[in-house]
Scaffold this motif. Structure first.
Motif, PDB file in Angstrom:
ATOM      1  N   ARG A   3       0.827  -1.211   0.000  1.00  0.00           N
ATOM      2  CA  ARG A   3       0.000   0.000   0.000  1.00  0.00           C
ATOM      3  C   ARG A   3       0.857   1.255   0.000  1.00  0.00           C
ATOM      4  NH1 ARG A   3      -4.357  -0.341  -2.598  1.00  0.00           N
ATOM      5  NH2 ARG A   3      -5.009  -2.487  -2.379  1.00  0.00           N
ATOM      6  N   SER A   4       1.988   1.223   0.658  1.00  0.00           N
ATOM      7  CA  SER A   4       2.889   2.374   0.665  1.00  0.00           C
ATOM      8  C   SER A   4       3.475   2.623  -0.711  1.00  0.00           C
ATOM      9  CB  SER A   4       4.033   2.146   1.658  1.00  0.00           C
ATOM     10  OG  SER A   4       3.532   2.052   2.960  1.00  0.00           O
ATOM     11  N   ILE A   5       3.817   1.553  -1.394  1.00  0.00           N
ATOM     12  CA  ILE A   5       4.378   1.679  -2.740  1.00  0.00           C
ATOM     13  C   ILE A   5       3.312   2.162  -3.712  1.00  0.00           C
ATOM     14  CG2 ILE A   5       5.290   0.354  -4.697  1.00  0.00           C
ATOM     15  CD1 ILE A   5       6.773  -1.387  -2.577  1.00  0.00           C
ATOM     16  N   ARG A  59       2.897   7.184   1.320  1.00  0.00           N
ATOM     17  CA  ARG A  59       3.144   7.057   2.760  1.00  0.00           C
ATOM     18  C   ARG A  59       1.867   7.091   3.590  1.00  0.00           C
ATOM     19  NH1 ARG A  59       7.443  11.071   4.409  1.00  0.00           N
ATOM     20  NH2 ARG A  59       8.651   9.515   3.313  1.00  0.00           N
ATOM     21  N   ALA A  60       0.964   8.005   3.297  1.00  0.00           N
ATOM     22  CA  ALA A  60      -0.272   8.129   4.090  1.00  0.00           C
ATOM     23  C   ALA A  60      -1.089   6.846   4.022  1.00  0.00           C
ATOM     24  CB  ALA A  60      -1.100   9.314   3.615  1.00  0.00           C
ATOM     25  N   ALA A  61      -1.215   6.265   2.833  1.00  0.00           N
ATOM     26  CA  ALA A  61      -1.972   5.016   2.693  1.00  0.00           C
ATOM     27  C   ALA A  61      -1.293   3.887   3.453  1.00  0.00           C
ATOM     28  CB  ALA A  61      -2.121   4.647   1.224  1.00  0.00           C
ATOM     29  N   GLY A  62       0.034   3.847   3.416  1.00  0.00           N
ATOM     30  CA  GLY A  62       0.767   2.825   4.169  1.00  0.00           C
ATOM     31  C   GLY A  62       0.554   2.956   5.659  1.00  0.00           C
ATOM     32  N   CYS A  87       6.778   0.014  15.101  1.00  0.00           N
ATOM     33  CA  CYS A  87       7.994   0.706  14.652  1.00  0.00           C
ATOM     34  C   CYS A  87       8.550   0.064  13.388  1.00  0.00           C
ATOM     35  CB  CYS A  87       9.049   0.696  15.757  1.00  0.00           C
ATOM     36  SG  CYS A  87       8.669   1.791  17.131  1.00  0.00           S
ATOM     37  N   ALA A  88       8.643  -1.259  13.373  1.00  0.00           N
ATOM     38  CA  ALA A  88       9.192  -1.951  12.199  1.00  0.00           C
ATOM     39  C   ALA A  88       8.312  -1.719  10.970  1.00  0.00           C
ATOM     40  CB  ALA A  88       9.331  -3.439  12.484  1.00  0.00           C
ATOM     41  N   ASN A  89       7.011  -1.888  11.121  1.00  0.00           N
ATOM     42  CA  ASN A  89       6.109  -1.711   9.987  1.00  0.00           C
ATOM     43  C   ASN A  89       5.984  -0.243   9.582  1.00  0.00           C
ATOM     44  OD1 ASN A  89       5.197  -4.379   9.217  1.00  0.00           O
ATOM     45  ND2 ASN A  89       4.277  -4.461  11.250  1.00  0.00           N
ATOM     46  N   GLY A  90       6.059   0.666  10.540  1.00  0.00           N
ATOM     47  CA  GLY A  90       6.045   2.090  10.216  1.00  0.00           C
ATOM     48  C   GLY A  90       7.278   2.473   9.403  1.00  0.00           C
ATOM     49  N   LEU A  91       8.417   1.932   9.779  1.00  0.00           N
ATOM     50  CA  LEU A  91       9.645   2.182   9.019  1.00  0.00           C
ATOM     51  C   LEU A  91       9.532   1.616   7.604  1.00  0.00           C
ATOM     52  CD1 LEU A  91      12.472   3.411   9.294  1.00  0.00           C
ATOM     53  CD2 LEU A  91      13.277   1.174  10.051  1.00  0.00           C
ATOM     54  N   VAL A  92       8.929   0.437   7.486  1.00  0.00           N
ATOM     55  CA  VAL A  92       8.700  -0.156   6.163  1.00  0.00           C
ATOM     56  C   VAL A  92       7.797   0.747   5.324  1.00  0.00           C
ATOM     57  CG1 VAL A  92       7.498  -2.068   4.987  1.00  0.00           C
ATOM     58  CG2 VAL A  92       9.156  -2.551   6.794  1.00  0.00           C
TER      59      VAL A  92
END
Length: 188
Positions: free
Chosen positions: A31-33, A37-40, A163-168
């Motif tokens: 979704r980020s790709i 970023r907002a959708a991710g 944190c991990a998924n937010g960074l992704v």
């Protein structure tokens, strides 16, 4: 908790699990790709619903339910496996596309992103087993305050996953945006 050594062990195990790719991370990344970023990050918020569902479920006795009703764990695993099979069928059915084929994902509205994230997370059998099997191992039942210990450990685990998924989400959207601005980089 059994002591500071046990907390460090929990942090190490939780951290390793947080950075291990799984359905939730792949969903957030895709979704980020596709939408930025907002959708991710909205998708991550949906995934967090599943994290909280399992944390509170484990803290308030889902473990006892699964121990007393062994079919409940099997039913959850079957639902998760069914969902993964559905996703696989979408890829291999006649006219379906390979999951590795580059294609545009349709833009989804925020509420749908949130709902899809929650569904992916709640039906993730790995996540269910993680909260149901990992948390109880680090709780010191003789110390008391089992609910408080469960919520604390669950919150730590959720923070690591967030944190991990937010960074992704942030990194994958930034890389995708960079590649869109410089398509020649994809040809190299």
């Amino acid at each position: 908790m059994h002591g500071s050594g046990s907390l460090y062990e929990f942090l190490i195990v939780g951290g390793m699990l947080a950075v291990t790719p799984g359905p939730n991370m792949i969903y957030v990344m895709s979704r980020s790709i596709a939408q930025g970023r907002a959708a991710g990050l909205i998708s991550l918020a949906g995934v967090m619903v599943g994290y909280f569902f399992y944390m509170f479920g484990a803290a308030f006795g889902i473990t006892a339910l699964f121990l007393n009703a062994p079919y409940a764990a099997s039913a959850l695993a079957a639902l998760g496996a069914g969902y993964l099979l559905y996703l696989a069928w979408q890829a291999v059915k006649p006219g379906g596309r390979s999951p590795f084929e580059i294609r545009e994902l349709p833009g989804e509205p925020p509420l749908r992103l949130l709902a899809m994230g929650a569904t992916t997370s709640v039906l993730n059998p790995k996540l269910a087993m993680l909260f149901i099997s990992l948390l109880p191992q680090f709780i010191d039942y003789q110390q008391g305050h089992v609910l408080g210990q469960s919520l604390l450990l669950g919150s730590i685990l959720i923070s690591a996953f967030a944190c991990a998924n937010g960074l992704v989400a942030i990194c994958s959207s930034s890389i995708a945006a960079c590649l869109r601005r410089r398509p020649a980089l994809m040809l190299a």
